[in-house]
Design a protein around this motif. Sequence first.
Motif, short mmCIF file in Angstrom:
data_model
loop_
_atom_site.label_atom_id
_atom_site.label_comp_id
_atom_site.label_asym_id
_atom_site.label_seq_id
_atom_site.Cartn_x
_atom_site.Cartn_y
_atom_site.Cartn_z
N UNK A 13 0.82 -1.20 0.00
CA UNK A 13 0.00 0.00 0.00
C UNK A 13 0.86 1.26 0.00
N UNK A 14 1.93 1.24 0.77
CA UNK A 14 2.88 2.36 0.82
C UNK A 14 3.47 2.61 -0.58
N UNK A 52 -0.59 18.26 -7.45
CA UNK A 52 -1.37 17.23 -6.75
C UNK A 52 -0.58 15.92 -6.66
N UNK A 53 0.09 15.54 -7.74
CA UNK A 53 0.88 14.32 -7.74
C UNK A 53 2.05 14.39 -6.77
N UNK A 54 2.69 15.55 -6.71
CA UNK A 54 3.80 15.73 -5.78
C UNK A 54 3.33 15.63 -4.34
N UNK A 55 2.24 16.31 -4.04
CA UNK A 55 1.69 16.26 -2.69
C UNK A 55 1.30 14.83 -2.32
N UNK A 56 0.67 14.14 -3.27
CA UNK A 56 0.26 12.76 -3.01
C UNK A 56 1.46 11.84 -2.78
N UNK A 57 2.48 11.98 -3.62
CA UNK A 57 3.65 11.11 -3.50
C UNK A 57 4.40 11.35 -2.20
N UNK A 58 4.36 12.57 -1.69
CA UNK A 58 5.12 12.89 -0.47
C UNK A 58 4.30 12.63 0.79
N UNK A 59 3.04 13.07 0.81
CA UNK A 59 2.28 13.05 2.05
C UNK A 59 1.41 11.82 2.26
N UNK A 60 0.95 11.16 1.21
CA UNK A 60 0.10 9.98 1.38
C UNK A 60 0.83 8.87 2.14
N UNK A 61 2.08 8.54 1.81
CA UNK A 61 2.77 7.51 2.59
C UNK A 61 2.97 7.91 4.05
#
Length: 76
Positions: A13-14, A52-61
């Motif tokens: 998932x990570x 949005x992709x940058x924020x997702x790649x950094x903060x979602x994990x």
Amino acid sequence: MADEDIWKRRFHLFLLARLFGLAIFFLGLAVIYSDLLREGGWPTVGAILVIAGTIDAVFAPRLLKKMWAEQDRHDG
């Protein structure tokens, strides 16, 4: 074995969260510099996707890790 399965699932998932963010980032670049959505590119929409992709790649994990740490604290 159950503990190992949990960590394996969490790792996947990570990794998927990171890859999804990168995919959105690269989609944004494609929208900016190619004729994917309209001729000549679409810098405004592409920039939004890149951010949005940058924020997702950094903060979602990080959010996943925080959520799992809280779950582990309550379980054990």
